[in-house]
Design an enzyme around this catalytic site. Structure first.
Site, PDB file in Angstrom:
ATOM      1  N   THR B 192      -5.151  -4.998  -4.789  1.00 25.98           N
ATOM      2  CA  THR B 192      -5.301  -6.365  -4.307  1.00 25.98           C
ATOM      3  C   THR B 192      -4.139  -7.213  -4.760  1.00 25.98           C
ATOM      4  OG1 THR B 192      -6.596  -8.367  -4.438  1.00 25.98           O
ATOM      5  CG2 THR B 192      -6.537  -7.023  -6.379  1.00 25.98           C
ATOM      6  N   ASN B 403       2.769 -21.656   5.600  1.00 25.95           N
ATOM      7  CA  ASN B 403       3.815 -20.653   5.463  1.00 25.95           C
ATOM      8  C   ASN B 403       5.167 -21.101   5.969  1.00 25.95           C
ATOM      9  OD1 ASN B 403       2.667 -18.311   4.120  1.00 25.95           O
ATOM     10  ND2 ASN B 403       1.152 -18.507   5.756  1.00 25.95           N
TER      11      ASN B 403
END
Lengths: 408, 408
Positions: B192, B403
């Protein structure tokens, strides 16, 4: 807004002897929109096609593939506003009915007609509206209608896409004209959204089919907007033979290679126009992968970069956050990749090498390139001799806007 | 805004005997931000980890894997604001220097320290700032600091992510507490973003390592936000052995299965929190694929759906443009897929079967489900007995916004 597509004029498009085109307004999705195109082909025209690999391929794709394998094609019929995909058995009947009705009007067989659809998926095709519009489209057919035809196949496209080219083939003048549509759900796999190219060159059908595969692999199969492979991708190349050249009967001839290159040029230009008009696009990005161990691994790296939302949004922002490109190279799926051997360039700027940022890289150099409307990403893998090129665009607010409201 | 994450309070998090945590503000990316975490582990703690498969994996990942294989781990050190990835040989030296400095302060060996970094890729790690902050972080170490620790590892996360669980294991009370971070560049592959779980259960290291793999595969490896696999993904599970249970020495025991399930529950809850706080997320989407021919093909279909920008934007718009899901199933890469056999459900609504829209499907039923904040997509392939579940979120303007401006 589309990235660097010059305004198209009707005069730029050359008629192809043996081909006529006509359009109609069938009111498929909304009234007052050009949404049906009919393209008529002279007797003895040779036709080849490549189609989507999507397993949920549209009914017209199934029918077109079948008809293409059985008959000499005399007509194409295209509708926008509805993809006739994910429509089960009823969709098949609608595609066949469209062909049958056009064939009746043209006095040919239904198998000599290829159907095409593009638009929303999983909604019933309003076939009665299309059939009712066919006489109007046929009446409109003329050789110099390429410009109007390019408009009639648009969906979320902002600009029409069409290209013509003229070459000398063994002393004869040969014309190649093509139109295409597509803006979203663009990651053609062995074909394109919708592309129709015609030439008056004379060439045998089996040879033309081999050319079609090459053309697709070097044009439409090299672009991606959002990684979504459509259910309806189709590329058709028709050769009427009216140019008077000696019929091309083998892929080994110089004439074949010359014609293939010219048709590929037309297809690649159309394909790049689709990217330039990609949904929400503000940048046109060319991705070169060089010195890879195989074509497959070059493709893996190229598409990992081309599909990364993080990279695409960074290009939208003109932000040289280029570590995101390294991350995409790293997860592209090459298990034994030695990252220390890789060079990453943005246009002529060396960004990374030896596993990290290049010693002489300066942020302002990256910034300068990122601000351009046209950018080349070059990744040198230093593992072999394979190369690939993929064309894509950035990812902007407008992509979300367009696709969050497309049906309404 | 995060989708249905209840507000976390310090009281919900249970201290784990043998574990203390401390934080500091090192000013790595900007001043005044908690950006360094130190986690101290009692002697005899067993530690296991799984890490990103990204070939451009970060320097701290390389160092952590090495140290984990060599030594009994006594400390973890985490920084945000800089990923120390794509930093070449200098990055390796910085990760090692961080470990060495912390080891000196703790009077252990550098190999007993695991380093972790998260943040921007391909920028030099300001290692001096981190080293300067270590004494403060050590001085701050206490057992009930999990809440603060969860905050110290956040980057673009809007909310902290932490979970505690208490079970009875062979008559002893065992605590499991975990924290995680991650919001974008989330498609963990065998690990992860950053997840740290501690328990006071007693278990052998080799058995714990096997458990870590299972836990990752059933939690963090089942989520995706944007399909971008990070360079820094790491999941660490530490077991201090302070609970007093008889040490678990085999994966065949009932105690192993019970502990594994409990740790997996904690990890899955953390993983789902990452999706709920996915960059720009407004919907939490569970994708179940059932009756597949193999796990691999179930995964292909699940991730094709989970990564499609067209599907994700349709969910953002609450628009039941569900043909896009059929298209993704069709291009997922199962060559012999018979689309006529597939059923597609949205929650309890049968949307498609027999290759097209279900006869009784009504747009208003699809619309009702699409408007929910939590939606389950269920695809029944009818090819075998394999199943998979993937958790993901939608794709909004805010993903682009976040982003397109993350570094600034």
């Amino acid at each position: 807004m589309p990235v660097n597509i010059p305004t198209l004029t009707a005069e730029q498009l050359l008629p192809v002897s043996g081909v006529t085109l006509g359009i109609a307004e069938a009111g498929i999705k909304k009234p007052g929109r050009k949404d049906v195109l009919v393209m008529l082909l002279a007797e003895d025209t040779q036709t080849a096609g490549v189609f989507t690999q999507n397993r949920f391929c549209a009914a017209p794709v199934v029918v077109a593939k079948q008809h293409l394998s059985l008959s000499a094609i005399r007509a194409l019929v295209v509708n926008t506003g509805n993809a006739n995909a994910g429509t089960g058995e009823a969709g098949m009947q609608h595609a066949q009915a469209t062909c049958a009705e056009l064939a009746k009007l043209l006095n040919c067989s239904a198998q000599q007609v290829l159907p095409f659809s593009t638009g929303v998926i999983m909604e019933p095709l309003p076939v009665d509206k299309i059939i009712a519009a066919l006489p109007t489209a046929i009446a409109d057919c003329k050789p110099d209608n390429w410009f109007t035809a390019a408009h009639a196949i648009m969906t979320t496209d902002i600009v029409p896409k069409a290209v013509s080219k003229q070459i000398q083939l063994a002393g004869k003048t040969v014309i190649i004209s093509g139109i295409a549509k597509g803006s979203g759900m663009i990651r053609p796999n062995m074909a394109t959204m919708l592309g129709f190219i015609a030439t008056d060159a004379a060439i045998e059908k089996t040879v033309l089919q081999q050319m079609a595969r090459f053309v697709a692999d070097h044009s439409f199969n090299r672009i991606t907007v959002d990684g979504d492979t459509s259910t309806n991708d189709s590329l058709i190349i028709a050769a009427t033979g009216k140019a008077g050249n000696a019929t091309i009967t083998t892929t080994a001839s110089a004439e074949f290679m010359q014609l293939q290159q010219a048709v590929t040029d037309v297809a690649a230009e159309l394909a790049k126009m689709i990217v330039r008009d990609g949904e929400g696009a503000t940048k046109f990005i060319t991705i070169h992968i060089e010195n890879g161990g195989s074509q497959e691994e070059c493709n893996k790296v190229a598409y990992a970069i081309a599909h990364s939302p993080l990279i695409k949004t960074a290009f939208f922002a003109s932000d040289p956050n280029l570590g995101r490109i390294l991350a995409a190279i790293g997860y592209a799926g090459i298990q034994d990749l030695d990252v220390a051997k890789i060079q990453l360039y943005l246009d002529d700027v060396l960004v990374a090498e030896q596993g990290g940022r290049a010693a002489h890289y300066r942020e302002e150099d990256g910034q300068r390139v990122m601000k351009q409307a046209e950018i080349t990403i070059r990744v040198v893998l230093n593992r072999g001799n394979a190369t690939t090129t993929v064309w894509t665009c950035d990812f902007s607010y407008d992509y979300v806007k367009i696709n969050a409201s497309y049906r309404s």
